[in-house]
Motif scaffolding. Structure first.
Motif, PDB file in Angstrom:
ATOM      1  N   VAL A   1     -54.350  51.874  23.467  1.00 42.44           N
ATOM      2  CA  VAL A   1     -52.857  51.992  23.127  1.00 42.44           C
ATOM      3  C   VAL A   1     -52.685  54.185  24.137  1.00 42.44           C
ATOM      4  O   VAL A   1     -51.899  54.289  25.088  1.00 42.44           O
ATOM      5  N   VAL A   2     -53.952  54.904  23.754  1.00 37.85           N
ATOM      6  CA  VAL A   2     -54.344  56.540  23.341  1.00 37.85           C
ATOM      7  C   VAL A   2     -54.366  55.661  25.447  1.00 37.85           C
ATOM      8  O   VAL A   2     -53.545  57.364  26.463  1.00 37.85           O
ATOM      9  N   GLU A   3     -55.546  55.069  26.159  1.00 37.83           N
ATOM     10  CA  GLU A   3     -55.314  55.253  26.884  1.00 37.83           C
ATOM     11  C   GLU A   3     -53.714  55.016  28.574  1.00 37.83           C
ATOM     12  O   GLU A   3     -54.333  55.690  29.139  1.00 37.83           O
ATOM     13  N   ASN A   4     -53.264  54.247  27.384  1.00 37.32           N
ATOM     14  CA  ASN A   4     -52.371  53.002  27.894  1.00 37.32           C
ATOM     15  C   ASN A   4     -51.300  54.509  28.140  1.00 37.32           C
ATOM     16  O   ASN A   4     -50.456  55.186  29.522  1.00 37.32           O
TER      17      ASN A   4
ATOM     18  N   ARG B   1     -26.902  48.195  25.742  1.00 38.21           N
ATOM     19  CA  ARG B   1     -28.373  47.259  26.276  1.00 38.21           C
ATOM     20  C   ARG B   1     -29.552  47.311  26.796  1.00 38.21           C
ATOM     21  O   ARG B   1     -30.455  47.245  27.296  1.00 38.21           O
ATOM     22  N   LEU B   2     -28.778  48.497  27.707  1.00 35.03           N
ATOM     23  CA  LEU B   2     -30.403  49.206  28.954  1.00 35.03           C
ATOM     24  C   LEU B   2     -30.620  49.998  27.465  1.00 35.03           C
ATOM     25  O   LEU B   2     -32.179  50.106  28.032  1.00 35.03           O
ATOM     26  N   GLY B   3     -30.535  50.403  26.871  1.00 36.60           N
ATOM     27  CA  GLY B   3     -31.141  51.685  25.624  1.00 36.60           C
ATOM     28  C   GLY B   3     -32.401  50.780  24.985  1.00 36.60           C
ATOM     29  O   GLY B   3     -33.594  50.998  25.122  1.00 36.60           O
ATOM     30  N   ALA B   4     -32.612  48.783  24.982  1.00 35.88           N
ATOM     31  CA  ALA B   4     -32.828  48.734  24.058  1.00 35.88           C
ATOM     32  C   ALA B   4     -34.462  47.841  25.201  1.00 35.88           C
ATOM     33  O   ALA B   4     -34.978  47.968  24.827  1.00 35.88           O
ATOM     34  N   LEU B   5     -33.627  47.675  26.242  1.00 34.87           N
ATOM     35  CA  LEU B   5     -34.561  47.267  27.593  1.00 34.87           C
ATOM     36  C   LEU B   5     -35.374  48.827  27.975  1.00 34.87           C
ATOM     37  O   LEU B   5     -36.484  48.424  27.570  1.00 34.87           O
ATOM     38  N   LEU B   6     -35.192  49.744  27.686  1.00 34.94           N
ATOM     39  CA  LEU B   6     -36.269  50.809  27.463  1.00 34.94           C
ATOM     40  C   LEU B   6     -37.173  51.211  26.855  1.00 34.94           C
ATOM     41  O   LEU B   6     -37.960  51.150  27.092  1.00 34.94           O
ATOM     42  N   LEU B   7     -36.630  50.687  25.391  1.00 41.33           N
ATOM     43  CA  LEU B   7     -37.668  51.498  24.098  1.00 41.33           C
ATOM     44  C   LEU B   7     -38.222  50.300  24.586  1.00 41.33           C
ATOM     45  O   LEU B   7     -40.112  49.992  24.278  1.00 41.33           O
TER      46      LEU B   7
ATOM     47  N   THR C   1     -49.687  49.172  31.314  1.00 43.47           N
ATOM     48  CA  THR C   1     -48.924  50.472  32.241  1.00 43.47           C
ATOM     49  C   THR C   1     -47.897  49.848  33.167  1.00 43.47           C
ATOM     50  O   THR C   1     -47.447  50.219  33.826  1.00 43.47           O
ATOM     51  N   GLY C   2     -48.694  47.385  33.677  1.00 42.81           N
ATOM     52  CA  GLY C   2     -47.920  47.554  34.795  1.00 42.81           C
ATOM     53  C   GLY C   2     -46.276  47.192  34.481  1.00 42.81           C
ATOM     54  O   GLY C   2     -45.631  46.517  35.683  1.00 42.81           O
ATOM     55  N   ASP C   3     -45.797  47.271  33.124  1.00 42.33           N
ATOM     56  CA  ASP C   3     -44.347  47.417  32.677  1.00 42.33           C
ATOM     57  C   ASP C   3     -43.456  47.966  33.975  1.00 42.33           C
ATOM     58  O   ASP C   3     -43.504  48.345  34.297  1.00 42.33           O
ATOM     59  N   ILE C   4     -42.344  47.124  34.554  1.00 47.30           N
ATOM     60  CA  ILE C   4     -41.551  47.473  34.981  1.00 47.30           C
ATOM     61  C   ILE C   4     -39.991  47.389  34.398  1.00 47.30           C
ATOM     62  O   ILE C   4     -39.104  47.969  35.154  1.00 47.30           O
ATOM     63  N   LEU C   5     -39.671  47.229  33.763  1.00 48.49           N
ATOM     64  CA  LEU C   5     -38.608  47.133  32.266  1.00 48.49           C
ATOM     65  C   LEU C   5     -37.319  48.474  32.719  1.00 48.49           C
ATOM     66  O   LEU C   5     -36.725  48.851  32.490  1.00 48.49           O
ATOM     67  N   HIS C   6     -38.690  49.098  31.945  1.00 49.49           N
ATOM     68  CA  HIS C   6     -38.185  50.731  31.495  1.00 49.49           C
ATOM     69  C   HIS C   6     -37.780  51.041  32.925  1.00 49.49           C
ATOM     70  O   HIS C   6     -37.247  51.367  32.440  1.00 49.49           O
ATOM     71  N   LEU C   7     -38.069  50.784  34.269  1.00 48.59           N
ATOM     72  CA  LEU C   7     -37.755  51.433  35.024  1.00 48.59           C
ATOM     73  C   LEU C   7     -36.261  50.603  35.306  1.00 48.59           C
ATOM     74  O   LEU C   7     -35.271  51.264  36.309  1.00 48.59           O
ATOM     75  N   TYR C   8     -36.045  49.158  35.461  1.00 48.71           N
ATOM     76  CA  TYR C   8     -35.349  48.418  35.507  1.00 48.71           C
ATOM     77  C   TYR C   8     -33.732  49.056  34.410  1.00 48.71           C
ATOM     78  O   TYR C   8     -32.787  49.975  34.968  1.00 48.71           O
ATOM     79  N   ALA C   9     -33.928  49.485  33.521  1.00 48.72           N
ATOM     80  CA  ALA C   9     -33.347  50.347  32.073  1.00 48.72           C
ATOM     81  C   ALA C   9     -33.311  51.537  33.199  1.00 48.72           C
ATOM     82  O   ALA C   9     -32.399  51.697  32.764  1.00 48.72           O
TER      83      ALA C   9
ATOM     84  N   ILE D   1     -42.397  50.243  24.641  1.00 48.55           N
ATOM     85  CA  ILE D   1     -43.410  49.467  24.094  1.00 48.55           C
ATOM     86  C   ILE D   1     -44.514  48.863  24.764  1.00 48.55           C
ATOM     87  O   ILE D   1     -45.713  48.626  23.835  1.00 48.55           O
ATOM     88  N   HIS D   2     -44.274  47.829  25.582  1.00 44.06           N
ATOM     89  CA  HIS D   2     -44.741  47.076  26.847  1.00 44.06           C
ATOM     90  C   HIS D   2     -45.863  48.097  27.371  1.00 44.06           C
ATOM     91  O   HIS D   2     -46.568  47.454  27.189  1.00 44.06           O
TER      92      HIS D   2
END
Length: 213
Positions: free
Chosen positions: A203-206, A106-112, A123-131, A116-117
């Motif tokens: 996308v490249v800039e992000n 589940r954490l792997g899916a959250l990280l992915l 770039t303000g995403d926080i989900l990858h850090l939670y994962a 992507i987000h």
């Protein structure tokens, strides 16, 4: 069949309404704090300037920071920890042998999803850090003794003040000036990509911003 039943969402009767309400409240506060950066670069105020120089706007900004800054991120992080504890405990009750593997999946899916987000959309995403922090919880923190856990809590409480003091003592004026120049360069490239570029250039800039962070 066992794995499928474990992967399904909780029935409504088993959910805790208070946690869902608090999550919604926390997300509203986070939304309020992030709204200015949905239409501007994260680096836009790094040189001390203001997106809205008017006096009333600055009063509103100070009020927003006083009421919302940091508070709702902390609340959401706490709720993540509570949710992690409840979910993992339920998994262990239902299938102790597979609980860790399932939660890591589940954490792997959250990280992915978070990656992507962050790269494709914002770039303000926080989900990858939670994962990533969730992996630390599963593989490390949940195994330590209570005394060590209390030590981690104390360190977490002391760290912000200590880091602020060390930042003042150790970071030179030259370092500050260099970082301001870097931020201004990122602001210019952000504005060019987001304001006038294609979706691919966004996308490249992000990806550049995420690599920098």
């Amino acid at each position: 069949e066992v794995m499928t039943s474990h992967a399904t969402p909780l029935p409504a009767a088993e959910r805790l309404p208070l946690l869902d309400i608090l999550r919604g409240f926390a997300l509203l506060g986070i939304l309020i704090m992030n709204m200015p950066y949905f239409g501007a670069s994260f680096f836009s105020e790094a040189d001390g300037s203001h997106l809205w120089p008017g006096r009333v706007d600055q009063w509103a900004e100070q009020l927003r920071d006083m009421l919302f800054s940091g508070k709702f991120n902390s609340m959401f992080s706490l709720l993540f920890g509570i949710g992690f504890t409840l979910q993992y405990a339920r998994m262990q009750e239902r299938d102790p042998a597979q609980a860790t593997r399932l939660y890591l999946r589940r954490l792997g899916a959250l990280l992915l999803f978070g990656a992507i987000h962050a790269v494709v959309f914002w770039t303000g995403d926080i989900l990858h850090l939670y994962a990533l922090l969730g992996v630390v919880l599963v593989l490390g923190v949940r195994r330590i003794r209570d005394r060590a856990l209390v030590g981690l809590i104390a360190a977490g409480l002391v760290y912000p003040a200590l880091a602020g003091v060390l930042r003042v003592l150790l970071i030179s004026k030259e370092t500050v000036a260099r970082r301001v120049l870097e931020a201004q360069a990122f602001e210019a490239s952000n504005n060019a990509a987001y304001g006038y570029g294609s979706f691919l250039s966004t996308v490249v800039e992000n990806a550049r911003v995420m690599h920098h962070e």
